[in-house]
Design an enzyme around this catalytic site. Structure first.
Site, short mmCIF file in Angstrom:
data_model
loop_
_atom_site.label_atom_id
_atom_site.label_comp_id
_atom_site.label_asym_id
_atom_site.label_seq_id
_atom_site.Cartn_x
_atom_site.Cartn_y
_atom_site.Cartn_z
N TYR A 1 -8.99 15.61 -5.52
CA TYR A 1 -8.62 14.76 -6.60
C TYR A 1 -7.74 15.75 -7.43
O TYR A 1 -5.98 15.66 -7.70
CB TYR A 1 -9.42 14.07 -7.23
CG TYR A 1 -8.82 13.13 -8.53
CD1 TYR A 1 -7.61 12.29 -8.86
CD2 TYR A 1 -8.76 13.45 -9.54
CE1 TYR A 1 -7.64 11.52 -9.75
CE2 TYR A 1 -8.20 12.92 -10.86
CZ TYR A 1 -7.66 11.71 -10.83
OH TYR A 1 -7.68 11.89 -11.86
N ASN B 1 2.30 5.57 -10.66
CA ASN B 1 0.80 5.60 -11.10
C ASN B 1 0.03 5.17 -9.95
O ASN B 1 -1.32 5.57 -10.47
CB ASN B 1 1.12 4.32 -12.34
CG ASN B 1 0.13 4.24 -12.54
OD1 ASN B 1 -1.02 4.77 -13.39
ND2 ASN B 1 -0.41 2.91 -12.58
N ASP C 1 0.56 -1.36 -0.06
CA ASP C 1 0.18 0.61 -0.04
C ASP C 1 0.92 1.21 -0.14
O ASP C 1 2.33 1.69 0.90
CB ASP C 1 -0.87 -0.12 0.95
CG ASP C 1 -1.75 0.87 1.38
OD1 ASP C 1 -2.07 2.49 0.66
OD2 ASP C 1 -3.09 1.06 1.66
N VAL C 2 0.97 2.42 -0.85
CA VAL C 2 2.05 3.17 -1.35
C VAL C 2 1.65 4.35 -0.39
O VAL C 2 2.56 5.27 0.03
CB VAL C 2 1.70 3.40 -2.41
CG1 VAL C 2 2.36 2.95 -3.70
CG2 VAL C 2 0.36 4.46 -3.20
N LYS D 1 -3.51 15.68 -7.60
CA LYS D 1 -3.20 16.22 -9.18
C LYS D 1 -2.10 17.79 -9.11
O LYS D 1 -1.37 17.17 -9.46
CB LYS D 1 -3.98 15.85 -9.71
CG LYS D 1 -4.44 14.35 -10.05
CD LYS D 1 -3.36 13.35 -10.38
CE LYS D 1 -3.89 11.91 -10.11
NZ LYS D 1 -3.12 10.36 -10.34
N1 NAP Z 1 -8.16 6.44 -16.79
C1 NAP Z 1 -7.70 8.02 -16.81
O1 NAP Z 1 -8.37 8.55 -18.09
C2 NAP Z 1 -6.45 8.32 -16.10
C3 NAP Z 1 -6.58 10.15 -16.23
C4 NAP Z 1 -6.09 10.83 -15.47
C5 NAP Z 1 -5.10 10.19 -14.47
N2 NAP Z 1 -5.19 9.04 -14.47
C6 NAP Z 1 -4.22 8.18 -13.30
O2 NAP Z 1 -3.28 7.18 -13.74
C7 NAP Z 1 -3.80 6.46 -12.42
C8 NAP Z 1 -4.05 5.12 -12.60
O3 NAP Z 1 -5.30 5.23 -12.51
P1 NAP Z 1 -6.00 4.01 -13.56
O4 NAP Z 1 -7.20 5.17 -14.64
O5 NAP Z 1 -5.25 3.38 -14.68
O6 NAP Z 1 -7.08 3.42 -12.70
P2 NAP Z 1 -7.08 2.22 -11.92
O7 NAP Z 1 -7.67 0.67 -12.65
O8 NAP Z 1 -8.45 2.39 -10.53
O9 NAP Z 1 -5.60 2.04 -11.32
C9 NAP Z 1 -5.44 2.34 -10.32
C10 NAP Z 1 -4.39 1.62 -9.19
O10 NAP Z 1 -3.75 2.19 -9.00
C11 NAP Z 1 -3.66 1.40 -6.97
N3 NAP Z 1 -3.72 1.88 -5.97
C12 NAP Z 1 -5.00 2.54 -5.49
N4 NAP Z 1 -4.50 3.16 -4.57
C13 NAP Z 1 -3.45 2.61 -3.97
C14 NAP Z 1 -2.57 1.85 -2.51
N5 NAP Z 1 -2.86 3.18 -1.50
N6 NAP Z 1 -1.29 1.16 -2.55
C15 NAP Z 1 -1.12 0.37 -4.04
N7 NAP Z 1 -2.45 1.24 -4.59
C16 NAP Z 1 -2.88 1.45 -4.86
C17 NAP Z 1 -4.63 0.22 -7.87
O11 NAP Z 1 -4.59 -1.56 -7.24
P3 NAP Z 1 -5.07 -2.52 -5.54
O12 NAP Z 1 -6.84 -1.74 -5.48
O13 NAP Z 1 -4.85 -3.32 -5.28
O14 NAP Z 1 -4.51 -1.19 -4.89
C18 NAP Z 1 -4.94 0.03 -8.83
O15 NAP Z 1 -4.47 -1.02 -9.83
C19 NAP Z 1 -4.19 6.88 -11.07
O16 NAP Z 1 -3.42 8.03 -9.69
C20 NAP Z 1 -5.54 7.95 -12.20
O17 NAP Z 1 -5.67 8.98 -11.36
C21 NAP Z 1 -5.76 8.36 -15.43
#
Ligand code: NAP
Length: 266
Positions: free
Chosen positions: A171, A102, A75-76, A175
């Protein structure tokens, strides 16, 4: 405490570049991990759920992964977990060339600011900002000490690092803060060959953006479906940033679904 490291792949050879991807069990983290493993990087995969990390490693194997993988449950937002994660990376691979910072969470959607519980605020700040700080600091220390010295940190920001969606104070605040972290590390890392850049993504198709396709609240109160893009296109961008020589750096890359409501104020 982090779970015991799970070995997912073969040992790497000495020339292989080593990456650590947080949030590697889904979405963007999964796509970037598979892209890196497929193209010869060795990758440590971190996240809170061991099973999804192992699924990502298996997906890479199915696509002829050339690099070795190491799955570490962490857990980060927890300093002890992050310390254990970096110890596991050091013990397995001996160095670190890339951190893709990420892991992140959007937090509760649609909650008006005046009703946002403090615990929900803390959870988003703990994951997105404290987590990014803890991992960046551990990576920075490793990169500063290792021989050859240096490495690269890529922070996953967002277009929310530029402008908010309605009801997204936690959020958006985290960011925006990541942009400051990216700039500070770029500056502080110069003497140690540590480069730091940021990718700001808009609407890649993942679990986090699932609701965009059915309808997302707009600034004028309408709920409108939004276009999304393939995560594979994000992954290729991150790999490009990762594979530049340390003398060159993509400081900020903004990658978004071309027709989403961002440019043009709607
Ligand atoms: N999708 C987009 O369009 C978009 C746009 C802008 C920014 N982002 C950014 O991209 C990143 C990834 O998002 P995503 O879209 O791929 O969503 P996602 O599928 O929900 O991925 C989030 C990941 O973070 C992990 N995570 C969450 N809390 C954590 C913790 N406390 N410790 C370790 N791991 C943790 C989760 O795994 P576990 O639950 O297993 O821990 C999950 O694998 C995020 O930072 C998000 O803000 C995404």
């Amino acid at each position: 405490m982090p779970g015991p490291p799970v070995r997912c792949g073969p040992m790497n050879d000495k020339e292989t570049k080593i990456a650590l991807v947080t949030g590697a069990g889904s979405g963007i983290g999964r796509a970037v991990t598979v892209e890196l493993l497929r193209t010869g990087w060795s990758v440590a995969l971190a996240g809170r759920r061991a099973q999804t990390l192992e699924e990502t490693a298996a997906l890479a194997d199915a696509r002829a992964a050339k690099g070795a993988s190491l799955c570490v449950r962490a857990d980060v937002s927890r300093p002890d977990d992050v310390a254990g994660l970096f110890t596991a990376v050091r013990e397995r691979f001996g160095r670190l060339d890339l951190l893709f910072n990420n892991a992140g969470t959007f937090g509760p959607g649609g909650v008006p600011f005046e009703e946002l519980p403090y615990d929900a605020w803390r959870h988003v700040v703990g994951t997105n900002l404290d987590g990014a700080f803890l991992c960046a600091q551990a990576a920075y220390r490793q990169m500063k000490e290792q021989d050859p010295q240096g490495g690269r940190i890529i922070n996953n920001g967002s277009i929310s690092a530029h402008t908010p969606r309605p009801h997204s104070a936690a959020y958006t605040a985290t960011k925006h803060a990541l942009t400051g972290l990216t700039k500070s590390l770029s500056l502080d890392g110069r003497p140690y060959r540590i480069a730091c850049g940021q990718i700001d993504i808009g609407n890649a198709a993942t679990d986090m953006t699932e609701r965009m396709q059915t309808g997302a609240l707009q600034a004028n109160g309408e709920v409108v479906p939004e276009p999304v893009m393939d995560v594979a296109d994000v992954a290729r961008t991150v790999r490009h940033m990762a594979e530049l020589p340390l003398e060159a750096n993509v400081q900020f890359a903004t990658v978004l679904a071309t027709t989403m409501p961002f440019i043009g104020r709607g």
